[in-house]
Design an enzyme around this catalytic site. Structure first.
Site, PDB file in Angstrom:
ATOM      1  N   HIS A 127     114.400  90.573  -6.092  1.00 35.13           N
ATOM      2  CA  HIS A 127     113.276  91.502  -6.330  1.00 35.13           C
ATOM      3  C   HIS A 127     113.501  92.880  -5.712  1.00 35.13           C
ATOM      4  O   HIS A 127     112.673  93.779  -5.902  1.00 35.13           O
ATOM      5  CB  HIS A 127     111.974  90.924  -5.758  1.00 35.13           C
ATOM      6  CG  HIS A 127     111.510  89.680  -6.451  1.00 35.13           C
ATOM      7  ND1 HIS A 127     111.289  89.625  -7.812  1.00 35.13           N
ATOM      8  CD2 HIS A 127     111.238  88.435  -5.975  1.00 35.13           C
ATOM      9  CE1 HIS A 127     110.897  88.397  -8.141  1.00 35.13           C
ATOM     10  NE2 HIS A 127     110.867  87.653  -7.047  1.00 35.13           N
ATOM     11  N   ASP A 164     115.825  81.515 -11.132  1.00 33.06           N
ATOM     12  CA  ASP A 164     114.638  81.550 -10.264  1.00 33.06           C
ATOM     13  C   ASP A 164     113.410  81.691 -11.165  1.00 33.06           C
ATOM     14  O   ASP A 164     113.483  82.337 -12.214  1.00 33.06           O
ATOM     15  CB  ASP A 164     114.745  82.736  -9.308  1.00 33.06           C
ATOM     16  CG  ASP A 164     113.616  82.771  -8.288  1.00 33.06           C
ATOM     17  OD1 ASP A 164     113.830  82.354  -7.141  1.00 33.06           O
ATOM     18  OD2 ASP A 164     112.498  83.228  -8.650  1.00 33.06           O
ATOM     19  N   HIS A 166     110.867  83.413 -10.950  1.00 27.72           N
ATOM     20  CA  HIS A 166     110.368  84.785 -11.064  1.00 27.72           C
ATOM     21  C   HIS A 166     111.421  85.676 -11.712  1.00 27.72           C
ATOM     22  O   HIS A 166     112.619  85.472 -11.520  1.00 27.72           O
ATOM     23  CB  HIS A 166     110.032  85.340  -9.675  1.00 27.72           C
ATOM     24  CG  HIS A 166     109.035  84.519  -8.920  1.00 27.72           C
ATOM     25  ND1 HIS A 166     109.411  83.546  -8.018  1.00 27.72           N
ATOM     26  CD2 HIS A 166     107.683  84.513  -8.965  1.00 27.72           C
ATOM     27  CE1 HIS A 166     108.319  82.976  -7.515  1.00 27.72           C
ATOM     28  NE2 HIS A 166     107.258  83.534  -8.077  1.00 27.72           N
ATOM     29  N   ASP A 251     112.427  77.432  -7.464  1.00 28.09           N
ATOM     30  CA  ASP A 251     110.971  77.470  -7.548  1.00 28.09           C
ATOM     31  C   ASP A 251     110.434  77.205  -8.953  1.00 28.09           C
ATOM     32  O   ASP A 251     109.218  77.240  -9.155  1.00 28.09           O
ATOM     33  CB  ASP A 251     110.416  78.791  -6.979  1.00 28.09           C
ATOM     34  CG  ASP A 251     111.207  80.014  -7.401  1.00 28.09           C
ATOM     35  OD1 ASP A 251     112.095  79.883  -8.271  1.00 28.09           O
ATOM     36  OD2 ASP A 251     110.938  81.100  -6.857  1.00 28.09           O
TER      37      ASP A 251
HETATM   38 ZN    ZN Z   1     111.252  83.051  -7.137  1.00 30.86          ZN
END
Ligand code: ZN
Length: 314
Positions: A127, A164, A166, A251
């Site tokens: 991120h 992931d 996200h 996740d």
């Molecule tokens: Zn994540």
């Protein structure tokens, strides 16, 4: 013969995020225990860490940003750029060791001492944008690694596959105008951080070198396997990466507390096997996985074991 390298150092535990924070040192402690119990440490090449040079951070991040992170953390604030990014006095140094360890892993794989590897680092990175921290990330480990193998080893085509849950907004940000790094992400959508729409496919010279596969909440194994078989793998065949990098978050597992995707743990073994086949065909086996998220510590430990077990197989 396949040799798998493993990066870990106790220094990664020293980034303290505070009571109740999901991105916590216990993630790595549990993972290490699991790998010890599984007898993996006799079978992997252990890679030491080092503090990254700031010039390597600047492969992705602006110099002013690096300075701002350093000063922000030294100032004693509780968080940096985002309330998600809690910090302690050690955070800047730990983040440098995370990046530096990942670069040591790149050296181990590029030199042929290992065929592939897993980086058990924190803080995570995907991120982190060139000038902005977020989502528990400060410096973008995988993005810096991609540029590092290009600049230090003359690699042209690097693939980054990000499973992931996200979207890796920082990684997309780094390479969306670039046709030499193909960023492919599967992620819950709509969801944090809000980026990663299907229509975002890069631009300029990078048009067609970003592939976003948004996944609806409630999806699971069959959806991901279909996406790998019908989209991710054909695109990688077309691109012929010389190195395969993986943003390996755990996740998207059904028992992760932050997401609503329902993968089972064996998927991480299967994804790794598929990407390992790509690396075998095009990249002299070179594949490096970088830990990103994963907030159920047992799931995260199991995910790492699944990846490493797949990496170790001949
Ligand atoms: Zn994540």
């Amino acid at each position: 013969m396949m040799k798998t390298a493993f990066l870990y150092d106790d220094v990664f535990l020293e980034h303290e995020t505070g009571e109740g924070h999901p991105e916590r040192a216990e993630r790595l402690r549990t993972m290490l225990r699991r790998l010890e119990e599984g007898g993996y440490f006799g079978r992997v090449l252990t890679v030491p860490t080092r503090a990254a040079d700031e010039r390597h951070l600047e492969l992705i991040h602006k110099k002013e940003y690096v300075e701002r992170v350093k000063r922000g953390i030294e100032s004693g604030e509780e968080f940096f750029d985002s309330i998600d990014n809690t910090v302690c006095t050690r955070t800047y140094d730990v983040a440098l060791y995370a990046v530096g360890g990942c670069l040591n892993m790149c050296d181990a794989v590029m030199s042929g001492r290992a065929s592939n590897g897993f980086c058990a680092v924190r803080p995570p990175g995907h991120h982190a944008e060139s000038q902005k921290a977020g989502g528990f990330c400060f410096f973008n480990n995988v993005a810096i690694a991609a540029r590092y193998v290009q600049t230090e080893y003359g690699i042209t085509r690097v693939a980054i596959v990000d499973w992931d849950v996200h979207h890796g907004n920082g990684t997309q940000d780094a390479f969306q105008e670039d046709d030499s790094v193909y960023y492919i992400s599967l992620h819950q959508y709509p969801y944090y951080p809000g980026t990663g729409a299907e229509a975002d496919i890069g631009y300029g010279r990078g048009l067609g070198y970003t592939l976003n596969i948004p996944v609806k909440a409630g999806s699971g194994n069959s959806h991901y396997l279909q996406a790998f078989n019908e989209r991710v793998l054909p695109e990688l065949e077309r691109f012929r990466p010389e190195v395969v990098l993986v943003s390996a978050g755990f996740d998207a597992h059904r028992d992760d507390p932050l997401s609503s995707i329902n993968l089972t743990g064996d998927m991480y073994y299967r994804f790794t096997k598929m990407l390992k086949d790509v690396a075998h065909r095009h990249a002299s086996d070179r594949l490096i996985a970088f830990l990103e998220g994963g907030y159920n510590v047992d799931v995260c430990a199991d995910g790492a074991e699944q990846v490493i077990r797949a990496l170790l197989e001949d």
